[in-house]
Design an enzyme around this catalytic site. Structure first.
Site, short mmCIF file in Angstrom:
data_model
loop_
_atom_site.label_atom_id
_atom_site.label_comp_id
_atom_site.label_asym_id
_atom_site.label_seq_id
_atom_site.Cartn_x
_atom_site.Cartn_y
_atom_site.Cartn_z
CG HIS A 52 -0.41 0.12 2.52
ND1 HIS A 52 0.40 -0.83 3.08
CD2 HIS A 52 -0.50 1.12 3.44
CE1 HIS A 52 0.76 -0.44 4.29
NE2 HIS A 52 0.25 0.74 4.54
CG ASP A 56 5.18 3.18 7.26
OD1 ASP A 56 4.22 3.70 6.65
OD2 ASP A 56 5.03 2.21 8.03
CG HIS A 108 -3.93 0.31 6.78
ND1 HIS A 108 -3.85 0.94 8.00
CD2 HIS A 108 -2.76 0.59 6.13
CE1 HIS A 108 -2.67 1.57 8.09
NE2 HIS A 108 -2.00 1.37 6.96
CG HIS A 168 3.97 -1.38 11.56
ND1 HIS A 168 4.84 -0.32 11.65
CD2 HIS A 168 3.26 -1.20 10.43
CE1 HIS A 168 4.65 0.48 10.61
NE2 HIS A 168 3.69 -0.03 9.85
ZN LIG Z 1 2.96 0.87 8.10
ZN LIG Z 2 0.01 1.82 6.44
#
Ligand SMILES: [Zn+2]
Ligand SMILES: [Zn+2]
Length: 258
Positions: A52, A56, A108, A168
């Site tokens: 996506h 980051d 998300h 993450h």
């Molecule tokens: Zn992320």
């Molecule tokens: Zn993200």
């Protein structure tokens, strides 16, 4: 084939696969740790897989592509550094001799995709970006609770042995919330202890597996009576017999949870 989580930023992992000669990397938000690893191991980067558009996850794409000539794959419906091959559900790609199926997992972000390698040696492999985390799920920046619940349902339906490579290291804070939702879940209590030990040694809690997530992750357990009742207790307007309402109440509760 080796699977490596390269730490980056505060809590990201840049997942890297290699066979001793060729490598692929997923969501390289930063090129530097990838370049350092490739150089140290004498690897050639063959492919960059993007889930996506968040910074980051894409920050190192241009630099890595320009330095290595790697092919870039990413979601068809998001703004990703070009040139790239745009993918959506039903597509499949080959990299490092492996076949990755593409799944649409909006929620998300609106165009978020995941990569699933069914025939990865040992057990299937899933790169799911910021959709499913161990013990939790991504925030709904662009999608609805119904979309995210549907996306998570798609991932939960993969084989239980599937290794879940999320981006993450949010596991301990997710499990703190999961414990508030479901304090009497023995599998959750045990898993939380395991993860605390791993983190106290500085080790990643990932990859997780789909079977573990089905046992501990409240966002995959919206049909469990204890989870549904806890969500209803937090938000009395949430109908405990409606999994999407339960999901929405849990997501809102987690957003406020300290
Ligand atoms: Zn992320
Ligand atoms: Zn993200």
């Amino acid at each position: 084939m080796k699977l490596i989580p390269l730490p980056a930023f505060q809590d990201n992992y840049l997942w890297l696969l290699h066979d001793g000669q060729r490598a692929l990397v997923v969501d390289p938000g930063d090129a530097a740790p990838v370049q350092a690893f490739l150089a140290a191991q004498g690897l050639r980067l063959e492919a960059i897989l993007v889930t996506h558009h968040h910074a980051d996850h894409i920050g190192g794409v241009d630099e890595l592509r320009d330095a290595t000539g790697a092919r870039v794959f990413g979601p068809a419906r998001e703004r990703i550094p070009q040139p790239l091959q745009r993918l959506a559900e039903g597509d499949a790609i080959e990299a490092l001799g492996l076949r990755f199926q593409v799944l649409d997992v909006p929620g998300h972000t609106a165009g978020h995709i995941a990569y699933y390698a069914e025939h990865f040696p040992g057990a299937p492999l899933l790169f799911c970006g910021d959709t499913l985390f161990s013990g939790g799920c991504g925030r709904l920046f662009e999608g609805t609770p119904a979309q995210m619940a549907d996306s998570l349902g798609k991932l939960a339906a993969l084989p239980g042995t599937t290794r879940v490579c999320c981006t993450h290291e949010y596991t301990l804070s997710n499990l703190k919330f999961a414990t508030a939702v479901e304090p009497g879940n023995p599998q959750l209590i045990h898993y939380r202890q395991q993860c605390e030990e791993l983190r106290s040694r500085g080790e990643p809690t990932l990859p997780s597996t789909i079977a573990v997530e089905q046992g501990v992750n409240p966002f995959l357990r919206t049909r469990q009576p204890a989870v549904a009742q806890a969500a209803h207790g937090h938000d009395p307007a949430a109908d405990p017999s409606d999994p999407v309402a339960v999901f929405a109440a849990l997501r809102q509760w987690k957003n406020e949870f300290q």
